[in-house]
Design a protein around this motif. Structure first.
Motif, PDB file in Angstrom:
ATOM      1  N   ASP A 413       0.883  -1.178   0.000  1.00 38.86           N
ATOM      2  CA  ASP A 413       0.000   0.000   0.000  1.00 38.86           C
ATOM      3  C   ASP A 413       0.916   1.222   0.000  1.00 38.86           C
ATOM      4  N   TYR A 414       1.143   1.814  -1.168  1.00 41.99           N
ATOM      5  CA  TYR A 414       2.290   2.695  -1.338  1.00 41.99           C
ATOM      6  C   TYR A 414       1.996   4.195  -1.346  1.00 41.99           C
ATOM      7  N   PHE A 415       0.751   4.624  -1.578  1.00 37.97           N
ATOM      8  CA  PHE A 415       0.510   6.039  -1.831  1.00 37.97           C
ATOM      9  C   PHE A 415      -0.117   6.761  -0.645  1.00 37.97           C
ATOM     10  N   ALA A 416       0.262   8.041  -0.492  1.00 40.19           N
ATOM     11  CA  ALA A 416      -0.307   8.878   0.562  1.00 40.19           C
ATOM     12  C   ALA A 416      -1.773   9.172   0.259  1.00 40.19           C
ATOM     13  N   ARG A 417      -2.577   9.271   1.328  1.00 34.77           N
ATOM     14  CA  ARG A 417      -3.959   9.713   1.205  1.00 34.77           C
ATOM     15  C   ARG A 417      -4.404  10.225   2.578  1.00 34.77           C
ATOM     16  N   ALA A 418      -5.471  10.990   2.581  1.00 35.00           N
ATOM     17  CA  ALA A 418      -5.919  11.621   3.822  1.00 35.00           C
ATOM     18  C   ALA A 418      -6.390  10.611   4.855  1.00 35.00           C
ATOM     19  N   SER A 419      -6.808   9.426   4.424  1.00 36.28           N
ATOM     20  CA  SER A 419      -7.320   8.418   5.349  1.00 36.28           C
ATOM     21  C   SER A 419      -6.222   7.575   5.992  1.00 36.28           C
ATOM     22  N   LYS A 420      -4.974   7.905   5.712  1.00 36.96           N
ATOM     23  CA  LYS A 420      -3.840   7.102   6.178  1.00 36.96           C
ATOM     24  C   LYS A 420      -2.942   7.942   7.088  1.00 36.96           C
ATOM     25  N   ARG A 421      -2.516   7.369   8.220  1.00 35.89           N
ATOM     26  CA  ARG A 421      -1.579   8.116   9.049  1.00 35.89           C
ATOM     27  C   ARG A 421      -0.238   8.222   8.338  1.00 35.89           C
ATOM     28  N   SER A 422       0.544   9.204   8.714  1.00 36.50           N
ATOM     29  CA  SER A 422       1.803   9.447   8.029  1.00 36.50           C
ATOM     30  C   SER A 422       2.835   8.404   8.418  1.00 36.50           C
ATOM     31  N   GLY A 423       3.932   8.383   7.674  1.00 38.25           N
ATOM     32  CA  GLY A 423       4.999   7.448   7.966  1.00 38.25           C
ATOM     33  C   GLY A 423       4.938   6.208   7.090  1.00 38.25           C
ATOM     34  N   ALA A 424       5.666   5.199   7.519  1.00 37.71           N
ATOM     35  CA  ALA A 424       5.711   3.918   6.801  1.00 37.71           C
ATOM     36  C   ALA A 424       5.836   2.811   7.833  1.00 37.71           C
ATOM     37  N   TRP A 425       5.185   1.683   7.578  1.00 36.51           N
ATOM     38  CA  TRP A 425       5.234   0.609   8.561  1.00 36.51           C
ATOM     39  C   TRP A 425       4.896  -0.729   7.924  1.00 36.51           C
ATOM     40  N   MET A 426       5.210  -1.779   8.653  1.00 34.73           N
ATOM     41  CA  MET A 426       4.814  -3.142   8.300  1.00 34.73           C
ATOM     42  C   MET A 426       3.865  -3.630   9.381  1.00 34.73           C
ATOM     43  N   SER A 427       2.872  -4.400   8.972  1.00 32.37           N
ATOM     44  CA  SER A 427       1.955  -5.003   9.929  1.00 32.37           C
ATOM     45  C   SER A 427       1.511  -6.348   9.378  1.00 32.37           C
ATOM     46  N   ALA A 428       0.709  -7.064  10.178  1.00 31.86           N
ATOM     47  CA  ALA A 428       0.233  -8.388   9.758  1.00 31.86           C
ATOM     48  C   ALA A 428      -1.278  -8.466   9.894  1.00 31.86           C
ATOM     49  N   PHE A 429      -1.933  -8.960   8.868  1.00 30.23           N
ATOM     50  CA  PHE A 429      -3.332  -9.346   8.980  1.00 30.23           C
ATOM     51  C   PHE A 429      -3.432 -10.752   9.582  1.00 30.23           C
ATOM     52  N   ARG A 430      -2.372 -11.540   9.417  1.00 29.55           N
ATOM     53  CA  ARG A 430      -2.311 -12.858  10.035  1.00 29.55           C
ATOM     54  C   ARG A 430      -0.840 -13.235  10.160  1.00 29.55           C
ATOM     55  N   SER A 431      -0.427 -13.728  11.316  1.00 32.66           N
ATOM     56  CA  SER A 431       0.962 -14.103  11.553  1.00 32.66           C
ATOM     57  C   SER A 431       1.174 -15.591  11.335  1.00 32.66           C
ATOM     58  N   GLN A 432       2.398 -15.940  11.009  1.00 37.00           N
ATOM     59  CA  GLN A 432       2.757 -17.340  10.757  1.00 37.00           C
ATOM     60  C   GLN A 432       2.745 -18.139  12.059  1.00 37.00           C
ATOM     61  N   GLU A 433       2.331 -19.390  11.977  1.00 36.57           N
ATOM     62  CA  GLU A 433       2.434 -20.343  13.091  1.00 36.57           C
ATOM     63  C   GLU A 433       2.190 -21.735  12.537  1.00 36.57           C
ATOM     64  N   GLU A 434       2.549 -22.763  13.324  1.00 34.82           N
ATOM     65  CA  GLU A 434       2.365 -24.147  12.890  1.00 34.82           C
ATOM     66  C   GLU A 434       1.817 -25.012  14.015  1.00 34.82           C
ATOM     67  N   LEU A 435       1.119 -24.390  14.962  1.00 33.74           N
ATOM     68  CA  LEU A 435       0.673 -25.134  16.130  1.00 33.74           C
ATOM     69  C   LEU A 435      -0.321 -26.236  15.756  1.00 33.74           C
ATOM     70  N   ASP A 436      -1.251 -25.926  14.870  1.00 30.54           N
ATOM     71  CA  ASP A 436      -2.242 -26.914  14.425  1.00 30.54           C
ATOM     72  C   ASP A 436      -2.231 -26.999  12.907  1.00 30.54           C
ATOM     73  N   GLY A 437      -1.062 -27.038  12.333  1.00 26.29           N
ATOM     74  CA  GLY A 437      -0.927 -27.008  10.884  1.00 26.29           C
ATOM     75  C   GLY A 437      -0.389 -25.655  10.446  1.00 26.29           C
ATOM     76  N   GLU A 438       0.132 -25.613   9.239  1.00 29.18           N
ATOM     77  CA  GLU A 438       0.763 -24.393   8.759  1.00 29.18           C
ATOM     78  C   GLU A 438      -0.267 -23.288   8.537  1.00 29.18           C
ATOM     79  N   VAL A 439       0.040 -22.113   9.061  1.00 31.76           N
ATOM     80  CA  VAL A 439      -0.783 -20.922   8.869  1.00 31.76           C
ATOM     81  C   VAL A 439       0.024 -19.934   8.022  1.00 31.76           C
ATOM     82  N   THR A 440      -0.500 -19.609   6.860  1.00 37.79           N
ATOM     83  CA  THR A 440       0.194 -18.706   5.942  1.00 37.79           C
ATOM     84  C   THR A 440       0.071 -17.269   6.421  1.00 37.79           C
ATOM     85  N   PRO A 441       1.183 -16.571   6.611  1.00 36.29           N
ATOM     86  CA  PRO A 441       1.100 -15.184   7.066  1.00 36.29           C
ATOM     87  C   PRO A 441       0.581 -14.251   5.971  1.00 36.29           C
ATOM     88  N   ILE A 442      -0.119 -13.217   6.384  1.00 34.50           N
ATOM     89  CA  ILE A 442      -0.564 -12.148   5.483  1.00 34.50           C
ATOM     90  C   ILE A 442       0.034 -10.849   6.010  1.00 34.50           C
TER      91      ILE A 442
END
Length: 681
Positions: A413-442
């Motif tokens: 998500d690369y472009f500035a817009r009024a609905s977005k806070r300033s700066g740059a960051w990484m986040s996760a919609f879903r994190s990797q884990e394998e506790l009950d099978g492989e979970v694909t990170p997003i």
């Protein structure tokens, strides 16, 4: 609202089970949070109330399995609240912040639950735990203790109240900064106001005006717009106006003024640390870090401050001399620095931003980041247009390993817009884990680049390109994770280690092996000429006194604020002036982040008393990249294998200092940082 009618609670049949953004509306979040919180409370109560003797599986593994619905709802909500917010989402965020804090605190202050964890911890040496299970046990026990588990009831009640209030204050702080940034713009009226601006900046200011429903050109407080304006505008009066507005975010009076919020947060953080038995909040935060103590962090900052300030003063004198040569009768002020520095860079290296940008197309720099990952780790990226996205600007890519197996879904998500806070960051919609099978990170990277006019490629500054590589380094840290337990996944490491993988990744952008392949002219397709590439690389340490001073001063003020044990009558502006006076801050410079808009520190607790972490991690990244140089190949397979195994894939499986030694073979050399920044004697 029944689960079947709420897409946040229903199963997701999208590719990669990605959030079905097109079906999610603001009104879905409150009922989804209510349902997910109720479910998580029941899960935790069941674990705490078990009649069976506590074991790793029935307590810690069970805790790791709990809260999955809440994590799913919260990850979608808070990612949207940061990158595509609205008045409705901001209202929900204000309401939910204390509720979620209260819920989390209740878990960590649950006596029955802590007794089970403490009993397991007491017999840990007699249990047949895997190293990863041992790490999970250690981290849970520490987290409960640091939250106040086992303390007297009145202390726990006060700690819960403090956490709830701090969560609300942090949310308000961040929203205030965003609202100040949205509210301010400066029209550029006619050719006189556009004096000195290169074509790309004229176009960006026109786009900014159009995005705000205005005619002509405007400057906004988006960093990707205001910094190049300060760099190129020949109008000193407009530079001063824009700079002072940038500086004043969060302290303009009225509803968005953050000064009272800062004073209350400093006091509440100090009180919480005292209740937990720490000398100050900084001692509390850094106790769980690589630095371990505020003294160690302060020693690093001050050791860098001295040579950085000397270099900055030399740079300031050179800028003053250049202004005189140009016939400008001015004393260099903070709003002049970037302008004359750009002139000096052109003079010293025959290099300016307008010459570089045609070779730094956004799409090609994205390709460069992807290609670097392929050459280092065997990971490839292919765009997926069938994956739902939360805004038309967002692009989705499937990441696969060398064997063709999916390792993650990546959103850009690369472009500035009024609905977005300033700066740059990484986040996760879903994190990797394998506790009950492989979970694909997003994983998502969010930037604020100025978009080019329709039909034209977006061109980046070199700093923009470096930011993209930095955040993509974080993204790889999330996607390449190969841990079993969610607690240890990806970037869930101590704060002064989390920037190491991202800052290390920046090094590849500065290498001829990468630039010659991907820095090509957007019109001709010709690679960047060797002479220009040589001048660019020769300028890498240009203006580093300035860059280091504005950063280190921010880190010092942050750390000093959180070392206070007496906070009555705290005044952020007076304290800032006091600290900057003590370190003899150059008059023509300001902090990179002043307290009223210091979101790293006050919009939540992420970097509070820990903004020094970027510098600490830079010691690691400077020394770490030397491993590739020593191997004679920046894509050396064996060095890359160790980097992936012990850093990018390892999550928080082991202590950060050991992880670094396992990769590098020795502790980091602090001198590598000074060499990298051109500050070594």
């Amino acid at each position: 609202m029944p689960a079947v009618d709420n897409p946040l609670l229903a199963p997701w049949s999208t590719p990669f089970e990605a959030p079905p953004f097109e079906a999610i509306r603001a009104e879905h979040f409150r009922p989804a949070f209510e349902a997910a919180l109720a479910q998580n409370k029941a899960e935790v109560a069941a674990i705490a109330g078990l009649a069976e003797e506590p074991s790793f599986d029935n307590t810690l593994a069970a805790l790791e399995r709990s809260g999955r619905m809440l994590d799913r709802v919260a990850s979608v909500f808070f990612n949207l609240a940061g990158s595509n917010t609205s008045d409705e989402l901001q209202a929900i965020e204000r309401d939910m912040a204390p509720i979620l804090s209260r819920h989390r605190t209740a878990i960590y202050l649950d006596d029955a639950l802590f007794r089970r964890i403490d009993a397991i911890f007491a017999q840990r040496d007699r249990l047949d735990l895997t190293p990863e299970q041992g790490r999970v046990l250690e981290r849970y026990h520490m987290a409960f203790r640091r939250a106040g588990a086992g303390r007297p009831e009145e202390v726990k009640q006060r700690l819960a109240a403090l956490s709830e209030r701090l969560a609300s204050l942090g949310t308000r702080f961040g929203q205030n900064v965003l609202n100040d940034e949205k509210a301010w713009s400066m029209p550029l009226d006619g050719e006189a106001d556009l004096a000195g601006l290169p074509d790309f900046l004229v176009e960006a200011s026109a786009r900014a005006a159009a995005d705000r429903g205005q005619a002509g050109h405007v400057v906004t407080l988006s960093r990707s717009l205001i910094e190049p304006f300060l760099q190129f505008s020949a109008r000193r009066d407009l530079r001063e106006t824009a700079f002072k507005a940038w500086l004043a975010r969060g302290e303009g009076g009225g509803e968005t003024d953050n000064r009272a919020i800062i004073a209350e947060m400093i006091a509440l953080r100090a009180e919480r640390a005292a209740l937990l038995g720490y000398e100050s909040f900084a001692h509390y935060r850094l106790d769980d870090s690589m630095a371990k103590t505020p003294g160690a962090a302060m020693e690093l900052l001050r050791s860098v401050w001295r040579p950085a300030r000397l270099q900055a003063m030399r740079e300031r004198d050179a800028l003053q001399a250049l202004a005189a040569e140009m016939g400008d009768n001015v004393d260099i002020a903070a709003w002049d620095w970037r302008y004359y520095a750009e002139k000096r860079r052109k003079q010293a290296f025959d290099l300016d931003e307008a010459e570089l940008k045609p070779y730094l197309q956004l799409d090609r720099i994205i390709e460069a980041a992807f290609d670097t990952a392929r050459r280092l780790f065997g990971v490839t990226f292919a765009e997926r247009r069938d994956v739902p996205v939360y805004h038309p600007d967002v692009r989705a890519f499937e990441a696969k390993d060398a064997a063709g197996a999916t390792v993650g879904l990546f959103y850009g998500d690369y472009f500035a817009r009024a609905s977005k806070r300033s700066g740059a960051w990484m986040s996760a919609f879903r994190s990797q884990e394998e506790l009950d099978g492989e979970v694909t990170p997003i994983i998502v990277n969010v930037m604020n680049f100025s978009r080019a006019p329709d039909g034209q490629p977006t061109l980046l500054s070199f700093d923009d390109a470096r930011t993209l590589f930095h955040e993509f380094g974080h993204a790889l840290h999330g996607m390449l994770s190969t841990v079993t337990y969610p607690l240890l996944s990806g970037t869930g490491v101590v704060r002064d280690f989390v920037e190491f993988p991202s800052q290390l990744y920046e090094h590849w952008l500065e290498r001829p092996e990468v630039l010659q392949r991907h820095a090509v002219h957007y019109r001709t397709g010709e690679p960047m000429p060797k002479a220009l590439l040589d001048r660019l690389l020769a300028s890498r340490t240009f203006n580093q006194g300035f860059a280091t001073v504005e950063y280190v001063s921010s880190a010092l003020v942050d750390l000093e604020m959180h070392l206070l044990d007496r906070t009555d009558g705290f005044d952020a502006a007076a304290f800032e002036a006091k600290v900057l006076g003590e370190i003899d801050m150059p008059a023509a410079m300001v902090m990179r982040h002043r307290p009223p808009h210091f979101q790293h520190v006050f919009a939540g607790e992420g970097y509070s008393s820990a903004y020094y972490s970027y510098l600490w991690s830079e010691v690691l990244d400077a020394d770490g990249f030397d491993a590739f140089l020593e191997a004679g190949d920046i894509f050396d397979a064996e060095t890359a294998r160790k980097l992936k195994q012990f850093v990018y894939a390892a999550g928080n499986r082991q202590d950060a200092a050991k992880a670094y030694r396992d990769f590098r073979g020795h502790d980091p050399d602090p001198q590598a940082l000074l060499r990298k920044r051109g500050l070594a004697a």
